[in-house]
Scaffold this motif. Structure first.
Motif, PDB file in Angstrom:
ATOM      1  N   HIS A  94      12.724  -1.396  14.327  1.00 18.83           N
ATOM      2  CA  HIS A  94      13.475  -2.568  14.798  1.00 18.83           C
ATOM      3  C   HIS A  94      14.138  -2.281  16.142  1.00 18.83           C
ATOM      4  O   HIS A  94      14.490  -1.121  16.411  1.00 18.83           O
ATOM      5  N   ASP A 132      17.106  -1.658  18.208  1.00 22.90           N
ATOM      6  CA  ASP A 132      18.373  -0.927  17.977  1.00 22.90           C
ATOM      7  C   ASP A 132      18.178   0.376  17.203  1.00 22.90           C
ATOM      8  O   ASP A 132      19.029   1.260  17.273  1.00 22.90           O
ATOM      9  N   ASP A 133      17.041   0.545  16.493  1.00 18.78           N
ATOM     10  CA  ASP A 133      16.787   1.814  15.792  1.00 18.78           C
ATOM     11  C   ASP A 133      16.799   2.974  16.786  1.00 18.78           C
ATOM     12  O   ASP A 133      17.189   4.095  16.449  1.00 18.78           O
ATOM     13  N   TYR A 185      18.583   5.237   5.979  1.00 22.13           N
ATOM     14  CA  TYR A 185      19.285   4.642   4.838  1.00 22.13           C
ATOM     15  C   TYR A 185      18.354   3.837   3.936  1.00 22.13           C
ATOM     16  O   TYR A 185      18.797   2.964   3.191  1.00 22.13           O
ATOM     17  N   HIS A 211      11.753   1.158   7.916  1.00 27.22           N
ATOM     18  CA  HIS A 211      11.955   2.519   8.456  1.00 27.22           C
ATOM     19  C   HIS A 211      11.025   3.497   7.730  1.00 27.22           C
ATOM     20  O   HIS A 211      10.412   4.366   8.347  1.00 27.22           O
TER      21      HIS A 211
HETATM   22 ZN   LIG Z   1      16.098  -0.596  11.720  1.00 30.59          ZN
END
Ligand SMILES: [Zn+2]
Length: 279
Positions: A11, A13-14, A132, A137
């Motif tokens: 995504h 911002d990752d 997380y 991810h």
């Molecule tokens: Zn992400």
């Protein structure tokens, strides 16, 4: 040989939090830095309703990632054009365009094509739990690892160009100690730390002893901070990291952590940088 680094995430911002300083630092040093993003983060949060609507969020976050990529000096940004799958158990998981529903064969072939075209020495992606546990991810981790090995095998996906063996694969691995320190600092300020309760379990988080590279990115922490601020739909005023004084957060953010996934690391291996010893 000119160095190049390929970072592969799910995504917009990752890339900023775990690797923003590292990508910026390598770009400043003249390394070609490439970034692949599987989705446009269509079902992420919206920190302020004036920034986006659920309908425009993907487009807005594409713009945010372009802003961050420019700030970090990324030479080429590639979107894989899948849809954000949302958190586990949400209705977005069922969307046929969701990244988690893409055929592995198709995603791996595309990543192999990208690796063979860009020929990076170093590839970085999430560790197996994706920080997380976000399903996208975990998916991008799995596909990137598969593509890293397939790219080096001339019998795999020959239509994607000549084989390319990158020298190292790293996982971005924010260690458990970072979150414990964050919790301690928030507690000191009397802030709510309930979202850190999961760290009461000593097996939660990436083990510190499995970090192989601790990058000191203090020289580019400002670029990282700016990149984070590009992602304003995600890094809004209510963000956890905004609850600490800016100087303190920047100090905590001045280190980034990586685990060497390939070639296999000897226990306790410490390397000063991602490219250490590569010519
Ligand atoms: Zn992400």
């Amino acid at each position: 040989m000119d160095h190049s680094l390929l970072a592969v995430f799910a995504h917009p911002d990752d890339e900023a939090f775990g690797t923003g300083g590292t990508l910026s630092q390598y770009a400043v040093d003249g390394t070609k830095v490439y970034l692949v993003c599987a989705t446009r983060g269509e079902v992420g949060e919206i920190s302020d309703p004036s920034y986006a609507t659920p309908e425009t969020l993907g487009q807005v976050r594409e713009g945010e990632l372009r802003c961050a990529a420019e700030t970090m000096g990324v030479a080429e940004l590639i979107f894989l054009d899948y849809r954000d799958s949302g958190m586990e158990g949400t209705p977005e998981n069922q969307d046929p365009r969701a990244f988690i529903n893409a055929q592995a064969e198709e995603v791996v072939a595309r990543l192999v094509g990208i690796m063979r075209r860009l020929r990076p020495q170093v590839v970085a992606t999430f560790e197996p739990y994706g920080g997380y546990g976000h399903p996208d991810h975990i998916a991008i981790h799995r596909h990137t690892v598969a593509a890293f090995h397939a790219a080096a095998d001339p019998t795999c996906y020959p239509e994607q160009g000549p084989a390319w063996q990158a020298e190292r694969l790293f996982y971005t691995a924010i260690p458990r100690s970072f979150f414990l320190e964050m919790r301690r600092q928030l507690e000191e300020l009397g802030e709510d730390t309930s979202e850190f309760e999961r760290f009461d379990d000593p097996t939660t988080g990436w083990p510190d002893e499995k970090v192989n590279v601790r990058m000191d990115i203090s020289s580019t922490v400002e670029a990282k901070w700016q990149a984070l601020n590009c992602h304003r739909t995600q890094f809004g005023p209510g963000n956890l990291f905004r609850r600490l004084p800016e100087e303190k957060v920047k100090r905590m953010m001045s280190q980034e952590w990586f685990a060497l996934a390939w070639p296999e690391a000897e226990p306790g291996l410490q390397m000063p940088t991602l490219f250490a010893g590569l010519c």
